[in-house]
Every structure is written in C-alpha cells, then in structure tokens.
Design an enzyme around this catalytic site. Structure first.
Site, PDB file in Angstrom:
ATOM      1  N   SER A 172      -1.212  -6.188   1.175  1.00  0.00           N
ATOM      2  CA  SER A 172      -0.355  -5.510   2.152  1.00  0.00           C
ATOM      3  C   SER A 172       0.137  -6.546   3.157  1.00  0.00           C
ATOM      4  CB  SER A 172      -1.170  -4.429   2.877  1.00  0.00           C
ATOM      5  OG  SER A 172      -0.427  -3.894   3.946  1.00  0.00           O
ATOM      6  N   ARG A 173       1.217  -6.170   3.868  1.00  0.00           N
ATOM      7  CA  ARG A 173       1.646  -7.036   4.970  1.00  0.00           C
ATOM      8  C   ARG A 173       0.618  -6.973   6.097  1.00  0.00           C
ATOM      9  NH1 ARG A 173       6.978  -3.866   6.175  1.00  0.00           N
ATOM     10  NH2 ARG A 173       5.442  -2.238   5.785  1.00  0.00           N
ATOM     11  N   ARG A 182      13.755   5.391   2.807  1.00  0.00           N
ATOM     12  CA  ARG A 182      14.868   5.893   1.993  1.00  0.00           C
ATOM     13  C   ARG A 182      16.138   6.108   2.815  1.00  0.00           C
ATOM     14  NH1 ARG A 182      10.177   7.222  -0.115  1.00  0.00           N
ATOM     15  NH2 ARG A 182       9.868   7.404  -2.365  1.00  0.00           N
ATOM     16  N   LYS A 199      11.191   2.091  -9.424  1.00  0.00           N
ATOM     17  CA  LYS A 199      12.616   2.386  -9.452  1.00  0.00           C
ATOM     18  C   LYS A 199      13.100   2.538  -8.018  1.00  0.00           C
ATOM     19  CE  LYS A 199      12.744   6.014  -8.075  1.00  0.00           C
ATOM     20  NZ  LYS A 199      12.243   6.690  -6.841  1.00  0.00           N
ATOM     21  N   ILE A 213       2.932   6.085  -3.425  1.00  0.00           N
ATOM     22  CA  ILE A 213       2.922   6.331  -4.874  1.00  0.00           C
ATOM     23  C   ILE A 213       1.812   5.524  -5.565  1.00  0.00           C
ATOM     24  CG2 ILE A 213       4.764   4.608  -5.289  1.00  0.00           C
ATOM     25  CD1 ILE A 213       4.276   7.827  -7.278  1.00  0.00           C
ATOM     26  N   ALA A 214       1.521   4.345  -5.024  1.00  0.00           N
ATOM     27  CA  ALA A 214       0.444   3.520  -5.596  1.00  0.00           C
ATOM     28  C   ALA A 214      -0.893   4.220  -5.400  1.00  0.00           C
ATOM     29  CB  ALA A 214       0.434   2.147  -4.936  1.00  0.00           C
ATOM     30  N   CYS A 274       0.849  -1.208   0.000  1.00  0.00           N
ATOM     31  CA  CYS A 274       0.000   0.000   0.000  1.00  0.00           C
ATOM     32  C   CYS A 274       0.876   1.246   0.000  1.00  0.00           C
ATOM     33  CB  CYS A 274      -0.903  -0.009   1.227  1.00  0.00           C
ATOM     34  SG  CYS A 274      -2.081  -1.353   1.188  1.00  0.00           S
TER      35      CYS A 274
HETATM   36  N1  NAP Z   1       7.741   6.342 -10.148  1.00  0.00           N
HETATM   37  C1  NAP Z   1       7.492   7.327  -9.292  1.00  0.00           C
HETATM   38  O1  NAP Z   1       6.983   8.388  -9.625  1.00  0.00           O
HETATM   39  C2  NAP Z   1       7.789   7.142  -7.840  1.00  0.00           C
HETATM   40  C3  NAP Z   1       7.521   8.150  -6.938  1.00  0.00           C
HETATM   41  C4  NAP Z   1       7.732   7.905  -5.581  1.00  0.00           C
HETATM   42  C5  NAP Z   1       8.250   6.693  -5.196  1.00  0.00           C
HETATM   43  N2  NAP Z   1       8.562   5.754  -6.109  1.00  0.00           N
HETATM   44  C6  NAP Z   1       9.094   4.426  -5.717  1.00  0.00           C
HETATM   45  O2  NAP Z   1       7.994   3.677  -5.233  1.00  0.00           O
HETATM   46  C7  NAP Z   1       8.394   2.859  -4.156  1.00  0.00           C
HETATM   47  C8  NAP Z   1       7.540   3.211  -2.943  1.00  0.00           C
HETATM   48  O3  NAP Z   1       7.753   4.553  -2.579  1.00  0.00           O
HETATM   49  P1  NAP Z   1       6.733   5.324  -1.623  1.00  0.00           P
HETATM   50  O4  NAP Z   1       7.268   6.654  -1.366  1.00  0.00           O
HETATM   51  O5  NAP Z   1       5.363   5.213  -2.175  1.00  0.00           O
HETATM   52  O6  NAP Z   1       6.929   4.452  -0.300  1.00  0.00           O
HETATM   53  P2  NAP Z   1       5.961   3.998   0.873  1.00  0.00           P
HETATM   54  O7  NAP Z   1       4.708   4.817   0.905  1.00  0.00           O
HETATM   55  O8  NAP Z   1       6.776   3.938   2.102  1.00  0.00           O
HETATM   56  O9  NAP Z   1       5.540   2.526   0.422  1.00  0.00           O
HETATM   57  C9  NAP Z   1       6.366   1.416   0.426  1.00  0.00           C
HETATM   58  C10 NAP Z   1       5.495   0.201   0.688  1.00  0.00           C
HETATM   59  O10 NAP Z   1       6.295  -0.958   0.664  1.00  0.00           O
HETATM   60  C11 NAP Z   1       5.798  -1.900   1.611  1.00  0.00           C
HETATM   61  N3  NAP Z   1       6.897  -2.392   2.439  1.00  0.00           N
HETATM   62  C12 NAP Z   1       7.224  -3.687   2.600  1.00  0.00           C
HETATM   63  N4  NAP Z   1       8.267  -3.831   3.393  1.00  0.00           N
HETATM   64  C13 NAP Z   1       8.633  -2.596   3.779  1.00  0.00           C
HETATM   65  C14 NAP Z   1       9.658  -2.105   4.623  1.00  0.00           C
HETATM   66  N5  NAP Z   1      10.541  -2.920   5.233  1.00  0.00           N
HETATM   67  N6  NAP Z   1       9.738  -0.769   4.796  1.00  0.00           N
HETATM   68  C15 NAP Z   1       8.881   0.057   4.173  1.00  0.00           C
HETATM   69  N7  NAP Z   1       7.901  -0.354   3.350  1.00  0.00           N
HETATM   70  C16 NAP Z   1       7.768  -1.680   3.146  1.00  0.00           C
HETATM   71  C17 NAP Z   1       4.731  -1.207   2.440  1.00  0.00           C
HETATM   72  O11 NAP Z   1       3.478  -1.740   2.037  1.00  0.00           O
HETATM   73  P3  NAP Z   1       2.546  -2.613   3.030  1.00  0.00           P
HETATM   74  O12 NAP Z   1       2.851  -2.145   4.417  1.00  0.00           O
HETATM   75  O13 NAP Z   1       1.189  -2.284   2.569  1.00  0.00           O
HETATM   76  O14 NAP Z   1       2.907  -4.038   2.819  1.00  0.00           O
HETATM   77  C18 NAP Z   1       4.812   0.257   2.043  1.00  0.00           C
HETATM   78  O15 NAP Z   1       3.565   0.857   1.973  1.00  0.00           O
HETATM   79  C19 NAP Z   1       9.893   3.107  -3.969  1.00  0.00           C
HETATM   80  O16 NAP Z   1      10.614   2.130  -4.676  1.00  0.00           O
HETATM   81  C20 NAP Z   1      10.116   4.466  -4.607  1.00  0.00           C
HETATM   82  O17 NAP Z   1      11.422   4.625  -5.110  1.00  0.00           O
HETATM   83  C21 NAP Z   1       8.318   5.957  -7.409  1.00  0.00           C
END
Ligand code: NAP
Length: 325
Positions: free
Chosen positions: A37-38, A165, A97, A14-15, A11
């Site tokens: 999600s976990r 990050r 990425k 960015i999704a 969850c």
């Molecule tokens: N293409 C783009 O425009 C864009 C923009 C921003 C980010 N990104 C990329 O998208 C990815 C997610 O970024 P975000 O900013 O959206 O991050 P985020 O909100 O922190 O989401 C990461 C997700 O990964 C899961 N997860 C599983 N194990 C984890 C752990 N040990 N620590 C943290 N999260 C964990 C979690 O989902 P559950 O808890 O639901 O399982 C969490 O919601 C990254 O790879 C980032 O580089 C891409």
C-alpha cells in the site's frame, strides 16, 4: 504443482472482498507473498487479515524476487505507470478493468509484455462464470432462433463523491467502469469485429467525467448491440438476446455473488422458463485461467483481448456525442 508467488498492489476494496480470498482459495497454485500500500498502516491491517507480509510503497513489491505475478487493483489512470514498472521488473500482471485509459497506452503495455514474454491480463472475471457458457450453448443450439439484437445494461446509484470513479485524473468515468463490462460482453458474444455506430456520454461538469451513457455497435453479420451504463442509475446488471423465436435474459450478468444462483429467463411463445444457474466463483475461475495461461505461455489471446477492448473504448469516446449535465 508449481506455485506462483503473487503480490497485491494496493489495498483495494475489490482485493479485500473478492480477489485475495480467491487467491487463498487457490493455495495449490498461488502463494500470497505480500500486500503493498502507499500507506504502511493500511498494508499492515490487510496483510494481517490474510496472514501475509505488508509492504509500504508499490516499488517494494516489485523488488521482491519471490513474486512472479502482481494483481493490480489500482484506478485505471495509474495502470500505465505501474503495469510498465511491473513488466520491466519481470512480473506477470493481472490488472483490474479497465486496463488502460486508451488504445495507445494499451498498445505500449502489450508490446512490452510481448517483448518480455510476460502475461498481461485484464480482470474481467464475469466472463469466467459458468452461466455465460450455458447461455452460449443455448444460443448455439438455436434455443431462441436467430439472434436479432443484443442489449446489456450495467449501472448503479451514485457513489460517494470521494470515490476515484469521479476523478478524471485517475481514469474515472462510467464508460471505463460499468460501460466496459457491457462492451466486453458484446465482444464475447458477438465477436471482436464490432463497429461503433453511435454513442452518447453524459458529462458531469464538476468532475468532467462521464456519469452515464449509451452506445450502439454492430458486428460483421449485422447483429446490433445496444449498451447502457451509468453511475446515476437504478441498479441494473443484465444482458438480453432477442431472437427470432424467443428472448433470453441473464438477470445478474456481471456481479453474481459466489454463493448466488443467477437466473436466466427465456421467453418463448410456449411460455417462460426461469433457469437457476449453478453458483460459481468467477474470481477463482479467472485466477485459474491466469495461472494456466501464464504457465503454458498462451498469452496472445489475452493480449489481443486487451487491445480490442481499448480500441473499442477509444472508438466509443471518439464517436460519442457529449451531453453536459
Ligand atoms: N473485477 C471486478 O469485479 C471489480 C469490481 C470492482 C472494482 N474493480 C476495479 O478494481 C479497481 C479498484 O476498485 P475498488 O472499488 O476496489 O477501489 P478502491 O477500494 O478505491 O481501491 C483502489 C486502491 O488503489 C490505490 N490507489 C493508489 N492511488 C490511488 C488514488 N490516487 N486514488 C484512489 N486509490 C488509489 C489505493 O490503495 P493503497 O491506498 O493501499 O495504496 C486504493 O485502495 C478499479 O480499477 C475498479 O475498476 C473491479
């Protein structure tokens, strides 16, 4: 038109903010089957928001036969395990990425995708914004003459310290995050044959992660790229070409909002042009590319992109001078 059943693994912000709305936008091509999600509660909240099925645990997503493709917005350090599992379960993968921590991991995943005849693509959505095609055409038409230098900067002020990050164990660091965009942009404009000349990574001793950095590369024609990135910087999100007769700047190169008209500035001896580019949804556009590549079996270009990007990231890391902050 064939609809691809797609599932979302994690969850992520960015999704929720950008990629799931783009999937819904392409409802003639994709059907959002589930969000995993976990944590059960998180899956339930997000799935309810997008009217789909919540699943607890990423494995449960991979067991679903109606899911042909997975969108994976997990931190990079988790990709190797989950991309491999998804490919072994016969799913195409669009991974955020940076797709891999290093070249060896990328190689293993690409080999696996090839052996299974599946698509593996890295979600560098900015590439699919129409502003870059317009820039490309201006460069081809010698609007600013011959290219002497490419420069790109992507960075932002410090994030919350709990952000993954800053966690080296899950692939944190500014190079794999913001730096990867500048590197991808340099490859797109200057070619895949970039050689890393020098790099500096600034390391935070607490997290042991690179917080900001700079790199210099050149292509085979000798054009140099100077790239800068960071998590402790004044916000910048641009690239610039310095040509023999002018200078072109894309002011919002990587993250223009879908309703935003990004501005391209061209300076020449005759004056300055400020060009408002049409708004575009690069999240929809990259999903469109994922869909058509997946159906046409045109996987190889995307797999090569993954390999080139991770090889360059390795070179930057290996070449870099590390400065402890
Ligand atoms: N293409 C783009 O425009 C864009 C923009 C921003 C980010 N990104 C990329 O998208 C990815 C997610 O970024 P975000 O900013 O959206 O991050 P985020 O909100 O922190 O989401 C990461 C997700 O990964 C899961 N997860 C599983 N194990 C984890 C752990 N040990 N620590 C943290 N999260 C964990 C979690 O989902 P559950 O808890 O639901 O399982 C969490 O919601 C990254 O790879 C980032 O580089 C891409």
């Amino acid at each position: 038109m064939k609809k691809i059943g797609i599932g979302v693994m994690g969850c992520a912000n960015i999704a929720q903010r950008s990629v799931i709305p783009a999937i819904i936008n392409l409802s003639d091509k994709f059907e959002l089957k589930a969000i995993a999600s976990r944590t059960a509660d998180k899956a339930q909240v997000l799935a309810a928001q997008f009217n789909t099925t919540p699943l607890t645990g990423y494995d449960s997503l991979l067991q679903r036969e109606d899911i042909e493709a997975v969108y994976m917005p997990l931190p990079t350090g988790l990709h190797k395990e989950w991309i491999a599992k998804a490919l072994l379960a016969g799913k195409h993968v669009l991974a955020e990425k940076s797709l891999a921590l290093d070249y060896n991991s990328a190689r293993e995943l690409v080999d696996l995708a090839r052996s299974k005849g599946l698509l593996l693509m890295e979600n560098f959505m900015f590439r699919y914004h129409s502003q870059h095609k317009a820039v490309w055409e201006m460069l081809q038409n010698k609007h600013i003459g011959e290219i002497r230098l490419f420069r790109s900067q992507f960075g932002f002020p410090p994030l919350d310290k709990s952000n993954f990050r800053y966690d080296k164990a899950v692939g944190g660091g500014a190079l794999l995050d913001a730096g990867a965009y500048t590197l991808r942009a340099a490859q797109w404009f200057l070619g895949r044959d970039l050689q890393v000349l020098s790099a500096v990574l600034y390391i935070d001793p607490k997290s042991d992660s690179d917080i900001y950095g700079n790199m210099t590369l050149r292509n085979q024609s000798g054009v140099v790229a100077q790239l800068s990135f960071g998590f402790d910087n004044f916000y910048q999100c641009n690239y610039e070409f310095w040509g023999s007769t002018g200078r072109l700047i894309a002011n919002k190169a990587f993250t223009p909002k879908t309703n935003e008209m990004p501005r391209i500035t061209v300076d020449k001896a005759t004056g300055t042009e400020n060009l408002e580019m049409p708004a575009d949804n690069h999240f929809v556009n990259i999903l469109d590319e994922f869909y058509s590549s997946l159906l046409s079996n045109k996987h190889s270009e995307h797999l090569e992109d993954v390999l080139n990007q991770s090889k360059l990231l390795d070179c930057v890391r290996n070449t870099s001078i590390k400065v402890n902050l």
